[in-house]
Design a protein around this motif. Structure first.
Motif, PDB file in Angstrom:
ATOM      1  N   GLN A   1      70.710  20.087  39.634  1.00  0.00           N
ATOM      2  CA  GLN A   1      70.378  18.818  40.286  1.00  0.00           C
ATOM      3  C   GLN A   1      69.217  18.984  41.272  1.00  0.00           C
ATOM      4  O   GLN A   1      68.320  18.143  41.339  1.00  0.00           O
ATOM      5  N   VAL A   2      69.237  20.085  42.033  1.00  0.00           N
ATOM      6  CA  VAL A   2      68.166  20.367  43.004  1.00  0.00           C
ATOM      7  C   VAL A   2      66.822  20.452  42.287  1.00  0.00           C
ATOM      8  O   VAL A   2      65.834  19.824  42.696  1.00  0.00           O
ATOM      9  N   GLN A   3      66.766  21.232  41.208  1.00  0.00           N
ATOM     10  CA  GLN A   3      65.498  21.413  40.497  1.00  0.00           C
ATOM     11  C   GLN A   3      65.022  20.115  39.851  1.00  0.00           C
ATOM     12  O   GLN A   3      63.824  19.841  39.831  1.00  0.00           O
ATOM     13  N   LYS A   4      65.954  19.325  39.363  1.00  0.00           N
ATOM     14  CA  LYS A   4      65.584  18.047  38.751  1.00  0.00           C
ATOM     15  C   LYS A   4      64.970  17.100  39.789  1.00  0.00           C
ATOM     16  O   LYS A   4      63.909  16.502  39.568  1.00  0.00           O
TER      17      LYS A   4
ATOM     18  N   THR B   1      50.403  21.145  61.734  1.00  0.00           N
ATOM     19  CA  THR B   1      51.801  20.754  62.032  1.00  0.00           C
ATOM     20  C   THR B   1      52.289  19.741  60.997  1.00  0.00           C
ATOM     21  O   THR B   1      53.413  19.844  60.483  1.00  0.00           O
ATOM     22  N   GLN B   2      51.440  18.736  60.689  1.00  0.00           N
ATOM     23  CA  GLN B   2      51.806  17.736  59.673  1.00  0.00           C
ATOM     24  C   GLN B   2      51.967  18.386  58.299  1.00  0.00           C
ATOM     25  O   GLN B   2      52.832  17.991  57.512  1.00  0.00           O
ATOM     26  N   TYR B   3      51.133  19.381  58.041  1.00  0.00           N
ATOM     27  CA  TYR B   3      51.199  20.118  56.770  1.00  0.00           C
ATOM     28  C   TYR B   3      52.548  20.813  56.628  1.00  0.00           C
ATOM     29  O   TYR B   3      53.190  20.759  55.577  1.00  0.00           O
ATOM     30  N   LEU B   4      52.998  21.450  57.719  1.00  0.00           N
ATOM     31  CA  LEU B   4      54.293  22.142  57.711  1.00  0.00           C
ATOM     32  C   LEU B   4      55.441  21.147  57.573  1.00  0.00           C
ATOM     33  O   LEU B   4      56.427  21.407  56.867  1.00  0.00           O
ATOM     34  N   GLU B   5      55.310  20.000  58.228  1.00  0.00           N
ATOM     35  CA  GLU B   5      56.338  18.956  58.119  1.00  0.00           C
ATOM     36  C   GLU B   5      56.428  18.451  56.681  1.00  0.00           C
ATOM     37  O   GLU B   5      57.522  18.148  56.187  1.00  0.00           O
ATOM     38  N   ARG B   6      55.271  18.362  56.019  1.00  0.00           N
ATOM     39  CA  ARG B   6      55.237  17.901  54.622  1.00  0.00           C
ATOM     40  C   ARG B   6      56.027  18.872  53.735  1.00  0.00           C
ATOM     41  O   ARG B   6      56.753  18.443  52.834  1.00  0.00           O
ATOM     42  N   VAL B   7      55.879  20.180  53.996  1.00  0.00           N
ATOM     43  CA  VAL B   7      56.615  21.192  53.229  1.00  0.00           C
ATOM     44  C   VAL B   7      58.114  20.958  53.365  1.00  0.00           C
ATOM     45  O   VAL B   7      58.858  20.937  52.377  1.00  0.00           O
ATOM     46  N   GLN B   8      58.565  20.769  54.615  1.00  0.00           N
ATOM     47  CA  GLN B   8      60.004  20.569  54.869  1.00  0.00           C
ATOM     48  C   GLN B   8      60.499  19.287  54.216  1.00  0.00           C
ATOM     49  O   GLN B   8      61.574  19.263  53.617  1.00  0.00           O
ATOM     50  N   THR B   9      59.692  18.219  54.309  1.00  0.00           N
ATOM     51  CA  THR B   9      60.086  16.925  53.714  1.00  0.00           C
ATOM     52  C   THR B   9      60.193  17.034  52.195  1.00  0.00           C
ATOM     53  O   THR B   9      61.144  16.527  51.585  1.00  0.00           O
ATOM     54  N   GLN B  10      59.208  17.692  51.569  1.00  0.00           N
ATOM     55  CA  GLN B  10      59.174  17.789  50.116  1.00  0.00           C
ATOM     56  C   GLN B  10      60.321  18.637  49.566  1.00  0.00           C
ATOM     57  O   GLN B  10      60.760  18.421  48.441  1.00  0.00           O
ATOM     58  N   LEU B  11      60.796  19.617  50.335  1.00  0.00           N
ATOM     59  CA  LEU B  11      61.848  20.511  49.837  1.00  0.00           C
ATOM     60  C   LEU B  11      63.255  20.084  50.249  1.00  0.00           C
ATOM     61  O   LEU B  11      64.231  20.679  49.797  1.00  0.00           O
ATOM     62  N   SER B  12      63.369  19.074  51.115  1.00  0.00           N
ATOM     63  CA  SER B  12      64.692  18.642  51.581  1.00  0.00           C
ATOM     64  C   SER B  12      65.365  17.749  50.552  1.00  0.00           C
ATOM     65  O   SER B  12      64.703  16.992  49.836  1.00  0.00           O
ATOM     66  N   LEU B  13      66.700  17.836  50.494  1.00  0.00           N
ATOM     67  CA  LEU B  13      67.484  17.019  49.549  1.00  0.00           C
ATOM     68  C   LEU B  13      67.850  15.684  50.183  1.00  0.00           C
ATOM     69  O   LEU B  13      68.072  15.605  51.392  1.00  0.00           O
ATOM     70  N   PRO B  14      67.943  14.610  49.393  1.00  0.00           N
ATOM     71  CA  PRO B  14      68.285  13.285  49.940  1.00  0.00           C
ATOM     72  C   PRO B  14      69.765  13.191  50.308  1.00  0.00           C
ATOM     73  O   PRO B  14      70.582  14.018  49.906  1.00  0.00           O
ATOM     74  N   ASP B  15      70.110  12.133  51.059  1.00  0.00           N
ATOM     75  CA  ASP B  15      71.501  11.946  51.520  1.00  0.00           C
ATOM     76  C   ASP B  15      72.456  11.667  50.369  1.00  0.00           C
ATOM     77  O   ASP B  15      73.647  11.964  50.460  1.00  0.00           O
ATOM     78  N   HIS B  16      71.938  11.071  49.294  1.00  0.00           N
ATOM     79  CA  HIS B  16      72.818  10.681  48.182  1.00  0.00           C
ATOM     80  C   HIS B  16      73.057  11.826  47.182  1.00  0.00           C
ATOM     81  O   HIS B  16      73.514  11.586  46.056  1.00  0.00           O
ATOM     82  N   PHE B  17      72.738  13.062  47.568  1.00  0.00           N
ATOM     83  CA  PHE B  17      72.984  14.202  46.674  1.00  0.00           C
ATOM     84  C   PHE B  17      74.489  14.305  46.384  1.00  0.00           C
ATOM     85  O   PHE B  17      75.308  14.118  47.297  1.00  0.00           O
ATOM     86  N   PRO B  18      74.885  14.569  45.114  1.00  0.00           N
ATOM     87  CA  PRO B  18      76.316  14.539  44.745  1.00  0.00           C
ATOM     88  C   PRO B  18      77.218  15.432  45.605  1.00  0.00           C
ATOM     89  O   PRO B  18      78.334  15.030  45.941  1.00  0.00           O
ATOM     90  N   ASP B  19      76.772  16.611  45.969  1.00  0.00           N
ATOM     91  CA  ASP B  19      77.581  17.537  46.771  1.00  0.00           C
ATOM     92  C   ASP B  19      77.001  17.579  48.182  1.00  0.00           C
ATOM     93  O   ASP B  19      75.988  18.229  48.449  1.00  0.00           O
TER      94      ASP B  19
END
Length: 459
Positions: free
Chosen positions: A44-47, A249-267
């Motif tokens: 699910q993460v990779q998808k 700083t914005q560049y680093l924030e973008r990395v964190q945002t792009q790799l974070s999972l959404p709240d509606h993740f099944p687990d």
């Protein structure tokens, strides 16, 4: 007594039914809150993340480009709604958001009913439409006018284009439908013979023959210098410049945002652990240095997404989080020297010829060489070896030399006569010392004597 028992029976059944219902609700909640298998979570993460990195969603408003968005929207609205012709260039470095800006403007423009109903779009790319004949065919195809043109013969490009625009007139023939021409890689159209396409498009936009808007997208700041005088005089000279104002700083924030999972993740628990690990990853000093290096070399989000995709591909059931070592490895792949990698695929003979050229460069301080000189240098190496495993016939050596030229690892010196015999045609080596050394170190099963010969200062 029997009557009483009978009377109370239904009430007991109702309470038991309520207990069963509440039990089923509780069991559903447990199923929902139950931890999924790690393998399922990783899939699910990779998808989710691959879709996010590969299929970028358009933002509601382009961040930091509000003024450019407003200006371009107003220009195109004048054409789509009021029938006023315009021409404009969007200029900026690769990855600055030129195409994204245009897509956002078109999305907002087509929300208006009149624009959606009337506006036609033609998208051309200088990499694909390499001459005016191909471009005209593509314009005809995108406007769905193949049947109208049929087998008609036109005297000039201008007549053909005028006919196409005439064919777009509305039923009452009072006015034409507005057409938006988007020219991606605009600078490449300036290399067409006589710049006929650009001349005619700008001429139509200036003379009000038909309502058209010409939007050029280019990364060349000197693009106007490429235009002929007659083309330049018909261009409106409107330019929208895009420059990246992104901070590290914005560049680093973008990395964190792009790799974070959404709240509606099944687990939920897995998502929380994953997001915590991403925060820890972004705080790591070595990761910060790598991301700073990428930021300094290119502020392009596409290259950043490539880096993150390589990191994501290393996640598995055995290693369910991204570690700093994964970022380091992905960065090494991104910054890998493609030419040095190409050397690892050469034959031993071709590698020996490259080493001979390197020694000639060392001895003659970068002066050009020819095949005969390379062959003599190679023979010196063979004479020092007792075995004859590297004895090749001259035609074989010549073929290897030509293959190196095809790979553009060597290049003929400008002005060298084509009439000169192949053996004596002057060449230059397009590799530096470090690339050859790196290739020798990584060459699979490289013979020791060849490696020693390559590493030595002079042949």
């Amino acid at each position: 007594m029997m009557e009483r028992r009978t009377a109370h029976a239904p009430s007991r059944s109702r309470s038991s039914q309520q207990m069963e219902e509440s039990g089923s609700i509780m069991s559903k909640r447990k199923v929902k809150d139950a931890a999924l298998p790690v393998g399922e979570c990783i899939t699910q993460v990779q998808k989710i993340l691959r879709e996010r990195l590969c299929h970028q969603q358009l933002p509601e408003k382009p961040e930091g480009l509000e003024a450019q968005h407003k200006h371009l929207l107003e220009l195109l609205k004048r054409t789509a709604v009021h029938g006023e012709s315009n021409s404009v260039l969007i200029v900026g470095p690769r990855g600055a958001g030129k195409t994204m800006l245009l897509k956002c403007v078109l999305r907002d423009l087509l929300e208006e009913t009149e624009a959606q109903k009337n506006l036609l779009q033609v998208h051309l790319n200088g990499l694909l439409q390499t001459d005016d004949r191909i471009a005209l065919k593509e314009i005809t195809r995108q406007l769905h006018l193949e049947n109208v043109v049929g087998d008609k013969v036109f005297g000039s490009f201008a007549e053909n284009l005028a006919f196409l625009l005439e064919a777009l007139k509305k039923g009452d023939r009072s006015s034409s439908r507005p057409v938006l021409f988007v020219l991606d890689e605009f600078d490449l159209f300036a290399h067409h013979k006589n710049q006929t396409l650009l001349y005619n498009l700008f001429d139509v936009s200036q003379s009000a023959q038909a309502p058209i808007a010409v939007v050029g997208i280019t990364c060349r700041l000197d693009v106007l210098e490429l235009l002929e005088k007659r083309v330049k005089s018909r261009f409106s000279h409107r330019q929208i410049h895009l420059l990246s104002s992104l901070t590290s700083t914005q560049y680093l924030e973008r990395v964190q945002t792009q790799l974070s999972l959404p709240d509606h993740f099944p687990d939920g628990q897995f998502a929380q652990d994953w997001n915590d690990s991403i925060k820890t990853l972004c705080r790591d000093k070595s990761v910060g240095e790598i991301l700073q290096r990428h930021f300094n070399s290119s502020k392009d989000f596409r290259s950043l997404h490539m880096l993150l995709m390589l990191c994501l591909s290393r996640v598995s059931v055995a290693k369910p989080t991204i570690k700093p070592i994964d970022v380091q490895e992905a960065s090494r792949v991104c910054f890998a020297d493609a030419t040095a990698n190409m050397l690892r695929g050469l034959s031993i003979l071709e590698l020996c010829l490259i080493i001979a050229m390197k020694h000639l460069n060392d001895v003659y301080e970068g002066e050009p060489f020819n095949l005969q000189m390379v062959h003599n240098e190679f023979k010196k190496f063979l004479q020092r070896k007792s075995n004859s495993m590297y004895n090749f016939e001259r035609p074989v050596i010549m073929k290897a030399f030509e293959h190196l030229q095809e790979l553009e690892l060597i290049r003929p010196v400008d002005g060298s006569s084509a009439k000169t015999q192949r053996e004596y045609r002057l060449m230059r080596l397009m590799l530096d010392h470090s690339q050859i050394v790196e290739a020798l170190q990584k060459y699979p099963q490289c013979p020791t004597e060849v490696k020693q010969w390559g590493m030595s200062a002079f042949g």
